[in-house]
Design a protein around this motif. Structure first.
Motif, PDB file in Angstrom:
ATOM      1  N   ALA A 153       0.998  -1.359  -0.085  1.00 28.50           N
ATOM      2  CA  ALA A 153      -0.053  -0.124   0.005  1.00 28.50           C
ATOM      3  C   ALA A 153       0.836   1.328   0.120  1.00 28.50           C
ATOM      4  O   ALA A 153       0.936   2.146   0.919  1.00 28.50           O
ATOM      5  CB  ALA A 153      -0.956   0.103   1.016  1.00 28.50           C
ATOM      6  N   PRO A 154       1.545   1.573  -1.200  1.00 27.20           N
ATOM      7  CA  PRO A 154       2.495   2.722  -1.113  1.00 27.20           C
ATOM      8  C   PRO A 154       1.872   4.184  -0.996  1.00 27.20           C
ATOM      9  O   PRO A 154       2.385   4.763  -0.357  1.00 27.20           O
ATOM     10  CB  PRO A 154       3.295   2.682  -2.336  1.00 27.20           C
ATOM     11  CG  PRO A 154       2.099   1.670  -3.260  1.00 27.20           C
ATOM     12  CD  PRO A 154       1.566   0.767  -2.515  1.00 27.20           C
ATOM     13  N   ARG A 155       0.744   4.143  -1.396  1.00 26.21           N
ATOM     14  CA  ARG A 155       0.037   5.635  -1.116  1.00 26.21           C
ATOM     15  C   ARG A 155      -0.431   5.776   0.079  1.00 26.21           C
ATOM     16  O   ARG A 155      -0.539   6.776   0.901  1.00 26.21           O
ATOM     17  CB  ARG A 155      -1.308   5.624  -2.028  1.00 26.21           C
ATOM     18  CG  ARG A 155      -0.758   5.695  -3.480  1.00 26.21           C
ATOM     19  CD  ARG A 155       0.156   6.985  -4.044  1.00 26.21           C
ATOM     20  NE  ARG A 155      -0.528   8.239  -3.580  1.00 26.21           N
ATOM     21  CZ  ARG A 155      -1.118   8.757  -4.401  1.00 26.21           C
ATOM     22  NH1 ARG A 155      -1.752   8.224  -5.593  1.00 26.21           N
ATOM     23  NH2 ARG A 155      -1.674  10.113  -3.906  1.00 26.21           N
ATOM     24  N   GLU A 158       2.554   6.391   2.189  1.00 26.41           N
ATOM     25  CA  GLU A 158       3.067   7.756   1.940  1.00 26.41           C
ATOM     26  C   GLU A 158       2.430   8.862   2.737  1.00 26.41           C
ATOM     27  O   GLU A 158       2.761   9.808   3.289  1.00 26.41           O
ATOM     28  CB  GLU A 158       2.759   8.111   0.262  1.00 26.41           C
ATOM     29  CG  GLU A 158       3.068   9.640  -0.249  1.00 26.41           C
ATOM     30  CD  GLU A 158       2.638   9.764  -1.338  1.00 26.41           C
ATOM     31  OE1 GLU A 158       1.602  10.373  -2.016  1.00 26.41           O
ATOM     32  OE2 GLU A 158       3.326   9.174  -2.494  1.00 26.41           O
ATOM     33  N   LEU A 159       0.901   8.661   2.962  1.00 28.81           N
ATOM     34  CA  LEU A 159      -0.003   9.352   3.587  1.00 28.81           C
ATOM     35  C   LEU A 159       0.610   9.316   5.130  1.00 28.81           C
ATOM     36  O   LEU A 159       0.709  10.445   6.054  1.00 28.81           O
ATOM     37  CB  LEU A 159      -1.156   9.124   3.551  1.00 28.81           C
ATOM     38  CG  LEU A 159      -2.354   9.651   4.559  1.00 28.81           C
ATOM     39  CD1 LEU A 159      -2.464  10.996   4.021  1.00 28.81           C
ATOM     40  CD2 LEU A 159      -3.641   8.975   4.224  1.00 28.81           C
ATOM     41  N   ILE A 160       0.823   8.287   5.505  1.00 30.57           N
ATOM     42  CA  ILE A 160       1.279   8.122   7.123  1.00 30.57           C
ATOM     43  C   ILE A 160       2.680   8.821   7.146  1.00 30.57           C
ATOM     44  O   ILE A 160       2.797   9.428   8.087  1.00 30.57           O
ATOM     45  CB  ILE A 160       1.541   6.445   7.405  1.00 30.57           C
ATOM     46  CG1 ILE A 160       0.138   6.078   7.431  1.00 30.57           C
ATOM     47  CG2 ILE A 160       2.425   6.378   8.616  1.00 30.57           C
ATOM     48  CD1 ILE A 160       0.144   4.355   7.430  1.00 30.57           C
ATOM     49  N   THR A 207     -14.504  11.114   7.733  1.00 31.89           N
ATOM     50  CA  THR A 207     -14.113  11.775   6.494  1.00 31.89           C
ATOM     51  C   THR A 207     -12.743  11.640   6.335  1.00 31.89           C
ATOM     52  O   THR A 207     -11.619  11.401   7.155  1.00 31.89           O
ATOM     53  CB  THR A 207     -14.626  13.298   6.413  1.00 31.89           C
ATOM     54  OG1 THR A 207     -13.874  13.937   7.675  1.00 31.89           O
ATOM     55  CG2 THR A 207     -15.942  13.410   6.966  1.00 31.89           C
ATOM     56  N   PRO A 208     -12.404  11.996   5.071  1.00 27.73           N
ATOM     57  CA  PRO A 208     -10.836  11.911   5.004  1.00 27.73           C
ATOM     58  C   PRO A 208      -9.966  13.004   5.616  1.00 27.73           C
ATOM     59  O   PRO A 208      -8.986  12.385   5.962  1.00 27.73           O
ATOM     60  CB  PRO A 208     -10.777  12.553   3.351  1.00 27.73           C
ATOM     61  CG  PRO A 208     -12.134  12.014   2.791  1.00 27.73           C
ATOM     62  CD  PRO A 208     -13.095  12.227   3.931  1.00 27.73           C
ATOM     63  N   GLN A 209     -10.469  14.053   5.962  1.00 21.12           N
ATOM     64  CA  GLN A 209      -9.472  14.874   6.800  1.00 21.12           C
ATOM     65  C   GLN A 209      -9.726  14.405   8.288  1.00 21.12           C
ATOM     66  O   GLN A 209      -8.512  14.396   9.044  1.00 21.12           O
ATOM     67  CB  GLN A 209      -9.990  16.479   6.908  1.00 21.12           C
ATOM     68  CG  GLN A 209      -9.621  17.055   5.623  1.00 21.12           C
ATOM     69  CD  GLN A 209      -7.840  16.865   5.294  1.00 21.12           C
ATOM     70  OE1 GLN A 209      -7.688  16.535   4.368  1.00 21.12           O
ATOM     71  NE2 GLN A 209      -7.440  17.490   6.208  1.00 21.12           N
ATOM     72  N   ALA A 412      -6.930   6.745  -4.116  1.00 25.95           N
ATOM     73  CA  ALA A 412      -5.602   5.634  -4.451  1.00 25.95           C
ATOM     74  C   ALA A 412      -5.852   4.909  -2.789  1.00 25.95           C
ATOM     75  O   ALA A 412      -5.592   3.704  -2.918  1.00 25.95           O
ATOM     76  CB  ALA A 412      -4.688   6.521  -4.394  1.00 25.95           C
ATOM     77  N   VAL A 413      -5.913   5.482  -1.795  1.00 28.08           N
ATOM     78  CA  VAL A 413      -5.661   4.873  -0.433  1.00 28.08           C
ATOM     79  C   VAL A 413      -6.664   3.805  -0.579  1.00 28.08           C
ATOM     80  O   VAL A 413      -6.788   2.537  -0.048  1.00 28.08           O
ATOM     81  CB  VAL A 413      -5.749   5.765   0.736  1.00 28.08           C
ATOM     82  CG1 VAL A 413      -5.903   4.731   2.122  1.00 28.08           C
ATOM     83  CG2 VAL A 413      -4.588   6.749   0.707  1.00 28.08           C
ATOM     84  N   GLY A 414      -7.905   4.232  -0.769  1.00 27.53           N
ATOM     85  CA  GLY A 414      -9.306   3.256  -0.764  1.00 27.53           C
ATOM     86  C   GLY A 414      -8.856   2.140  -1.758  1.00 27.53           C
ATOM     87  O   GLY A 414      -9.293   0.958  -1.227  1.00 27.53           O
ATOM     88  N   ALA A 415      -8.328   2.276  -2.680  1.00 28.61           N
ATOM     89  CA  ALA A 415      -8.136   1.189  -3.704  1.00 28.61           C
ATOM     90  C   ALA A 415      -7.001   0.185  -2.983  1.00 28.61           C
ATOM     91  O   ALA A 415      -7.276  -1.182  -3.249  1.00 28.61           O
ATOM     92  CB  ALA A 415      -7.338   1.745  -5.241  1.00 28.61           C
ATOM     93  N   GLU A 416      -6.070   0.735  -2.442  1.00 29.38           N
ATOM     94  CA  GLU A 416      -5.181  -0.289  -1.594  1.00 29.38           C
ATOM     95  C   GLU A 416      -5.699  -0.989  -0.620  1.00 29.38           C
ATOM     96  O   GLU A 416      -5.212  -1.926  -0.256  1.00 29.38           O
ATOM     97  CB  GLU A 416      -3.995   0.629  -1.173  1.00 29.38           C
ATOM     98  CG  GLU A 416      -2.946   1.312  -2.403  1.00 29.38           C
ATOM     99  CD  GLU A 416      -2.152   1.988  -1.876  1.00 29.38           C
ATOM    100  OE1 GLU A 416      -1.138   2.413  -2.661  1.00 29.38           O
ATOM    101  OE2 GLU A 416      -2.131   2.453  -0.704  1.00 29.38           O
TER     102      GLU A 416
END
Length: 434
Positions: A153-155, A158-160, A207-209, A412-416
């Motif tokens: 899960a690279p994205r 990346e977020l973390i 939510t995303p935020q 992208a995160v959801g897909a991973e």
């Protein structure tokens, strides 16, 4: 918003205490906003036991004071007394571990050098067994855990990493995805590799935020160095708790049992005193670290997102019952429709959970905020009360979002996470009913 023709307004009743009109909604508790009648009808019993009682008393003793300090910005630099308390706690923890080391050394010597009598090796084995029970243990990943690594899960990683950079730390080595409505960070293995436990029961209702704020809070625990999470202090607290349990008196039915209780009286209270002292030295610092983690959440995701996250935490108690309800309903349908019905139940499970939580009205959030204020430290002494955390988070800043989770990143995160979401939905539908 217009009310359609034929749709009646929710009925109301009079409050039996003050006569104020109380809205009725069969999905939620009826309560009075004027006098707090029935605001907390199902208060749980506080955790029992002498140690838990002392911890609650300690937490209450400085809970409001610590919150006030955080609101005034006093947490920017820790007072010397608090640094001294941390140093003393670390010293006591090393002494506790020193006892474990002594047991190991004594046990080995008795086994190696005591063969002439025969009894000494037996005592040595007992000492080694006791040391094994008391030894600090490195954390482990749970068996059969659904784990994600950077290549998976690279994205997400990346977020973390980006959130970690904002709050002043690095990312994690592993993410464990679970169905629970929770999140946590810890370390595992002798190399103390970092792991984030990500519960979809919480992640999917945010939510995303708010998710960014959640990551900021959890990584903030690494950044601010919670003394009770360190293996030295945490291990010492665990060892002392084990000692205290082992020395707890048994019902004295025989003379031998009375003798054992008498012999262990002083050691038992000595251990209790040490445990009480170590709790007192570390509990304030631990709760302060929780407030600082909330500040990290606000810096990463924004103050508004951090406050909204704390509100979401108030309703996480409904997540497990809702997942169990979904599982039971699918099992009942599965008896008639078989695998096809269960597959349908698995699809969209997390979306239905998010919709269920998203339908909670503001009035219910307000009730839960009042419940949190009433209960305070009475149930959970290891975290500051949610209403104090919310108050401090709202008073800080206000911070804008330094990490933005826009639509493309969210997708992208959801897909991973999609394979994990499907696997855990299957687990929930098939296992939660039992």
């Amino acid at each position: 918003m217009e009310i359609g023709i034929g749709v009646a307004a929710p009925p109301a009743r009079e409050c039996p205490e003050c006569g104020t009109a109380v809205p009725r909604d069969e999905r939620y508790v009826e309560w009075c906003g004027a006098c707090d009648w029935n605001v907390d009808p199902g208060a749980p019993e506080p955790e029992s036991g002498r140690i838990a009682t002392v911890r609650r008393r300690l937490a209450r003793a400085y809970g409001e004071q610590l919150a006030a300090e955080m609101e005034r910005g006093a947490a920017g630099g820790a007072p010397r007394a608090r640094d001294g308390a941390t140093a003393l706690a670390f010293t006591i923890s090393l002494l506790v571990h020193g006892v474990t080391v002594f047991l190991v050394v004594a046990g080995v010597l008795l086994i190696v050098l005591g063969w002439e009598t025969g009894a000494q090796p037996a005592i040595g084995v007992l000492l080694l067994v006791l040391a094994s029970v008391l030894r600090p243990r490195p954390g482990r990943l749970p068996k059969d855990a659904l784990t994600l690594h950077r290549a998976d899960a690279p994205r997400l990683f990346e977020l973390i990493d980006e959130v970690g950079a904002v709050v002043g730390t690095t990312g994690v080595h592993t993410v464990v995805v679970e169905p629970a409505a929770n999140a946590a960070v810890t370390a595992y293995g002798l190399r103390q590799r970092r792991v984030l436990y990500l519960g979809l029961g919480l992640w999917e209702i945010l939510t995303p935020q708010e998710r960014v704020a959640l990551l900021g809070h959890e990584l903030g625990h690494f950044a601010h160095g919670d003394v009770r999470r360190g293996w030295v202090t945490n291990g010492a607290l665990r060892s002392l708790s084990v000692w205290f349990d082992m020395l707890t008196p048994t019902p004295a039915r025989t003379l031998q049992e009375r003798f054992v209780n008498a012999v262990t009286f002083l050691p038992r209270w000595a251990v209790y005193g040490l445990l009480h002292l170590l709790d007192q030295l570390t509990l304030r610092a631990s709760q302060r670290a929780e407030y600082l983690a909330d500040t990290s959440a606000a810096r990463a995701g924004s103050t508004a997102a951090a406050v909204a996250l704390l509100d979401r935490l108030l309703v996480t108690g409904s997540v497990s019952p809702e997942l169990r309800r979904e599982s039971v309903a699918a099992q009942m349908r599965g008896g008639r429709g078989g695998r096809e019905d269960r597959d349908k139940a698995e699809q969209g499970l997390w979306e239905r959970l998010a919709a269920h939580v998203g339908a909670v009205p503001e009035r219910e959030y307000e009730r839960l905020r009042r419940v949190a204020a009433r209960r305070g430290h009475s149930v959970d002494s290891t975290h500051p009360p949610t209403h104090l955390r919310r108050r401090c988070a709202a008073a800080g800043g206000p911070y804008p979002a330094q990490v933005v989770c826009d639509g493309s990143r969210e997708d992208a995160v959801g897909a991973e996470l999609a394979p994990a979401r499907a696997a855990l939905a299957r687990q929930v539908i098939r296992d939660f009913a039992g």
